[in-house]
Write an enzyme that holds these catalytic residues in place. Structure first.
Site, PDB file in Angstrom:
ATOM      1  N   HIS A 105     -10.690   2.291 -14.539  1.00 48.00           N
ATOM      2  CA  HIS A 105     -10.341   3.710 -14.307  1.00 48.00           C
ATOM      3  C   HIS A 105      -9.707   4.343 -15.538  1.00 48.00           C
ATOM      4  CE1 HIS A 105     -10.220   3.027  -9.642  1.00 48.00           C
ATOM      5  NE2 HIS A 105     -11.438   3.062 -10.128  1.00 48.00           N
ATOM      6  N   THR A 172      -4.005  -3.941  -4.052  1.00 51.19           N
ATOM      7  CA  THR A 172      -4.809  -2.737  -3.889  1.00 51.19           C
ATOM      8  C   THR A 172      -5.087  -2.486  -2.409  1.00 51.19           C
ATOM      9  OG1 THR A 172      -6.883  -1.615  -4.482  1.00 51.19           O
ATOM     10  CG2 THR A 172      -6.979  -4.013  -4.273  1.00 51.19           C
ATOM     11  N   LEU A 198       0.814  -6.598  -0.298  1.00 52.09           N
ATOM     12  CA  LEU A 198       2.031  -6.484   0.527  1.00 52.09           C
ATOM     13  C   LEU A 198       1.685  -6.517   2.012  1.00 52.09           C
ATOM     14  CD1 LEU A 198       5.065  -6.103   0.060  1.00 52.09           C
ATOM     15  CD2 LEU A 198       4.724  -3.640   0.306  1.00 52.09           C
TER      16      LEU A 198
END
Ligand code: BV8
Length: 224
Positions: A105, A172, A198
Site C-alpha cells: 500500500h 490485520t 488481537l
C-alpha cells in the site's frame, strides 16, 4: 522452510501507531473517501497532504515493538526464504531489522511525481507543493495506494505465496482486498496458514490455526 508473512496495522499498534478500524482509528475525523481515494485527493489535495504529512511526521515519535524485532530476527535466519508483505505505510519493519519488505500500500517516506512518474524517498512535507527532484514540476503526491488503486508488488506477492510452505497473517482485520484474499490463495494451494491477531479477523475461518492476543507477545513466541 519458505514463509510469507502479511502484516497490517495491528503489528504497529503497540508502537503507538493508530489502527484504522479500532475505536480511535485513523479514519476518525476523516471519511475514507476524503483522505484515501484519488477522488478525495483531487477534490482537496490540501486536506490529504495534511493527513499524510502529519502521519509522516509522527514516525519520529514511534519505535519498532517486539513483533517488528522478532520478524527482523526471523529474516536474519531465513533470508529470502521469508517474504514480509505489509499493508502498513510506516517504516517500523525496516527499523525492526527487516530489509526486504514489500509495501503493497505504499510508504509514508516516499513521494510519487504525477508529472514524470518517478518515486523518491521523502521525509518532509508535501503540502507546500515542493518541486519534483526529477522533473522540477510541483506534482508530488503521497506514494500511497488509495482505494481503487492497484496495490504494488502483486506479482512478487503471488509468486512468494505460490512457493510458500507457510502463510502467516499478523495484525490485520482482513477487511481490505486484495490483501484479505491472500489466505484464500494459500489455502487453495494447500499451504498451511496461521493468523496472529488481537481478535478473530473477518477471514479467521480461512486459517488452519489462529492465535489471538497482542502481536508484541505472540510474534516473538512464534518466531523464537
Ligand atoms: C484494489 C492507504 C483494484 C494507506 C489503504 C471486493 C473484492 C476486492 C476488492 C474490493 C472489494 N470491495 C471493494 C474493493 C476495493 C477495496 C477494498 O478492499 N475495500 C474494502 C473496504 C472492502 N480495495 C482497494 O481499493 C484496493 N485496490 O482493489 O484495486 C484494481 C484493479 C486493477 C486496477 C486498479 C485497481 C486498494 C486497497 C488499499 C487501500 N489503502 N491504506 C494508508 O492511508 O495507510 S487500506 C488500509 O487498510 C491500510 O493500508 C491498512 O493497512 C489496511 C487494512 O487495514 P488493517 O491493516 O487490517 O487495519 P485495521 O485497523 O482494519 O485492523 C487492525 C487489526 O489489528 C484488527 O483486526 C485488530 O484487532 C488488530 N490489532 C489491534 N491491535 C493489535 C492487533 N493485533 C495484534 N496485536 C495488537 N496489539
Amino acid at each position: 522452510m519458505r514463509i510469507v508473512v502479511l502484516t497490517g496495522a495491528g503489528v504497529s499498534a503497540e508502537s503507538g501507531v493508530p489502527t484504522f478500524r479500532d475505536a480511535d482509528g485513523l479514519w476518525e475525523g476523516h471519511r475514507v473517501e476524503d483522505v484515501a481515494t484519488p477522488e478525495g485527493y483531487d477534490a482537496d489535495p490540501g486536506l490529504v497532504h495534511a493527513f499524510y504529512d502529519a502521519r509522516r511526521a509522527a514516525l519520529a515519535d514511534v519505535a519498532p515493538n517486539p513483533a517488528h524485532l522478532a520478524l527482523g530476527r526471523l529474516e536474519a535466519v531465513l533470508g529470502h526464504d521469508l517474504t514480509i508483505v505489509t499493508q502498513n505505510v510506516d517504516d517500523l519493519h525496516e527499523r525492526g531489522g527487516a530489509h526486504h519488505v514489500l509495501h503493497m500500500h505504499g510508504e509514508l517516506l516516499s513521494a510519487w511525481c504525477r508529472a514524470c512518474g518517478h518515486r523518491f524517498r521523502w521525509e518532509g512535507t508535501l503540502a507546500d507543493r515542493p518541486a519534483c527532484p526529477g522533473c522540477g514540476v510541483s506534482e508530488l503526491r503521497p506514494d500511497i495506494v488509495w482505494f481503487g488503486e492497484m496495490p504494488y508488488e502483486m506479482d512478487r506477492i503471488s509468486a512468494a505465496i505460490a512457493e510458500a510452505d507457510l502463510f502467516v497473517s499478523i495484525g490485520t482485520s482482513g477487511a481490505v482486498y486484495p490483501a484479505a484474499g491472500f489466505v484464500i490463495e494459500a489455502r487453495a494451494r494447500g499451504i498451511r496458514s496461521l493468523e496472529i491477531n488481537l481478535e478473530p479477523s473477518e477471514g479467521t475461518h480461512w486459517f488452519d490455526e489462529a492465535r489471538h492476543g497482542k502481536a508484541g507477545d505472540l510474534v516473538p513466541r512464534w518466531v523464537d
